[in-house]
Write a protein that holds these residues in place. Structure first.
Motif, short mmCIF file in Angstrom:
data_model
loop_
_atom_site.label_atom_id
_atom_site.label_comp_id
_atom_site.label_asym_id
_atom_site.label_seq_id
_atom_site.Cartn_x
_atom_site.Cartn_y
_atom_site.Cartn_z
N ALA A 133 -12.97 -6.60 1.58
CA ALA A 133 -13.77 -5.53 0.96
C ALA A 133 -12.91 -4.42 0.35
O ALA A 133 -13.28 -3.82 -0.65
CB ALA A 133 -14.71 -4.94 2.01
N SER A 134 -11.75 -4.16 0.94
CA SER A 134 -10.94 -3.03 0.48
C SER A 134 -10.31 -3.33 -0.88
O SER A 134 -9.66 -4.37 -1.05
CB SER A 134 -9.84 -2.73 1.49
N ALA A 135 -10.45 -2.39 -1.81
CA ALA A 135 -9.84 -2.55 -3.15
C ALA A 135 -8.32 -2.54 -3.05
O ALA A 135 -7.63 -2.97 -3.98
CB ALA A 135 -10.32 -1.43 -4.06
N ASP A 136 -7.80 -2.05 -1.93
CA ASP A 136 -6.34 -1.99 -1.79
C ASP A 136 -5.68 -3.37 -1.65
O ASP A 136 -4.46 -3.48 -1.70
CB ASP A 136 -5.97 -1.10 -0.59
N TRP A 137 -6.47 -4.42 -1.48
CA TRP A 137 -5.89 -5.77 -1.48
C TRP A 137 -5.53 -6.23 -2.89
O TRP A 137 -4.74 -7.16 -3.07
CB TRP A 137 -6.88 -6.78 -0.88
N LEU A 181 0.84 -1.21 0.00
CA LEU A 181 0.00 0.00 0.00
C LEU A 181 0.88 1.26 0.00
O LEU A 181 0.60 2.22 -0.73
CB LEU A 181 -0.95 0.00 1.21
N ALA A 212 -8.64 0.02 6.99
CA ALA A 212 -9.70 -0.75 6.33
C ALA A 212 -9.18 -2.13 5.93
O ALA A 212 -9.89 -3.14 6.08
CB ALA A 212 -10.20 0.00 5.10
N MET A 213 -7.94 -2.20 5.46
CA MET A 213 -7.37 -3.51 5.09
C MET A 213 -7.26 -4.41 6.32
O MET A 213 -7.63 -5.59 6.28
CB MET A 213 -5.98 -3.34 4.45
N ASN A 272 -8.89 -4.13 9.10
CA ASN A 272 -10.24 -4.46 9.59
C ASN A 272 -10.88 -5.58 8.78
O ASN A 272 -11.66 -6.37 9.31
CB ASN A 272 -11.14 -3.22 9.57
N ASP A 273 -10.54 -5.64 7.49
CA ASP A 273 -11.01 -6.76 6.67
C ASP A 273 -10.53 -8.08 7.27
O ASP A 273 -11.28 -9.05 7.35
CB ASP A 273 -10.43 -6.67 5.25
N ARG A 312 -6.97 3.92 4.86
CA ARG A 312 -6.92 2.81 3.88
C ARG A 312 -6.28 1.58 4.50
O ARG A 312 -6.74 0.45 4.30
CB ARG A 312 -6.19 3.25 2.61
#
Ligand code: SAM
Length: 279
Positions: free
Chosen positions: A76-80, A24, A256-257, A259-260, A253
């Motif tokens: 859920a995060s697109a950053d994955w 990231l 969120a990753m 937390n996923d 961001r």
């Protein structure tokens, strides 16, 4: 005498947190065109066979990336996505992960022309296999102490700096040395982005590192921790990352990753994020 070998641990839950932070950070820093000097102070051997005897002996990846891989639709995060795309190339016919990239390979996957990667590795065997891999990956390998080697090379010629400091903490003193090196590195390059990994141990050995940085001069240190819900009685119960000067917008961001990961029942981890030192 170095005895730690990352092949026993590659792809564990700590690697997932560490490499998610690294990818990231790289992706976000590359939103600007100017080149980045990347340093990997403790590189390991770059590529790990998850089917090897060493990996199977501890089976740490089974509770980390191997468990995450089939559960990836829940992320859920697109950053994955950038990370998952790299991992997809490490699968076999049965969609199982066969191998796992170490930090120099993650740097190399995302480096652009103009970005440079310098990887330090002190272990002779690890250093040799890193060297063999690095020639085709455009990574400069230095087989010497990563902390002094990093300090010697700062500030870099490039306008921006990204450093991963990921020791094996085989020696108690390593915690203090990491704190000291980070402070000296920051004094040479204050705008640099520094990622520091540390284990969270039942012994609390990591605390002097945290205390020294909390009281020290370095500003803007984000702290992310991932804890095992069913920890062992002794040893490593969690994984910590410090991010100095995270790119603007990194904080929500990355939270969120993580937390996923917390939201996936079968992973069995909790995650938290706070500022150890604010701006
Ligand atoms: N960064 C790697 C990754 O994410 O894939 C894992 C690195 S592993 C935790 C730590 C590595 O540091 C080991 O390969 C060890 O041999 C190496 N090492 C230990 N002391 C070192 C030192 N003083 N300088 C450079 N490398 C060192």
């Amino acid at each position: 005498m170095l005895s730690y070998l990352h092949a026993f641990h590659a792809g564990n839950f700590a690697d997932v947190q560490k490499h998610a932070a690294l990818v990231l950070t790289l992706v976000m820093m590359q939103a600007k065109k100017s080149p980045i000097a990347c340093f990997d102070s403790h590189a390991g051997s770059a590529l790990y066979d998850l089917t090897s005897e060493r990996a199977r002996k501890t089976a740490e990846a089974d509770a980390g990336v191997q468990r995450l891989w089939p559960l990836r639709p829940a992320l859920a995060s697109a950053d994955w996505q950038p990370l998952l795309e790299v991992l997809r190339r490490h699968t076999g016919k049965d969609d199982q992960l066969q191998s796992y990239p170490g930090s120099p390979a993650w740097f190399a996957e995302f480096a652009r022309p103009g970005d440079t990667i310098t990887a330090f590795e002190l272990h002779p065997t690890e250093g040799r296999s890193l060297e063999a891999w690095a020639s085709s990956a455009g990574v400069r390998v230095v087989q010497q102490d990563g902390l002094t080697g990093l300090l010697k090379r700062l500030p870099p010629a490039q306008p921006r700096l990204l450093t991963l400091i990921d020791p094996s903490y085989e020696i108690k003193d390593d915690y203090g040395q990491v704190a000291d090196t980070l402070i000296r590195a920051w004094q040479k390059c204050r705008h640099g982005v520094y990622l520091i990994w540390y284990p969270i141990l039942t012994s609390g050995l990591q605390q002097p590192l945290i205390d020294a940085l909390e009281k020290g001069p370095v500003r803007k240190i984000l702290r992310s921790e991932v804890m095992l819900e069913q920890p062992p009685e002794r040893g490593m119960v969690g994984s910590g990352m410090l991010v100095v000067n995270p790119p603007w917008g990194f904080e929500p961001r990355f939270a969120a990753m993580m937390n996923d990961l917390r939201g996936i029942d079968r992973l069995g981890i909790t995650a938290s994020q706070t500022w150890l030192v604010p701006e």
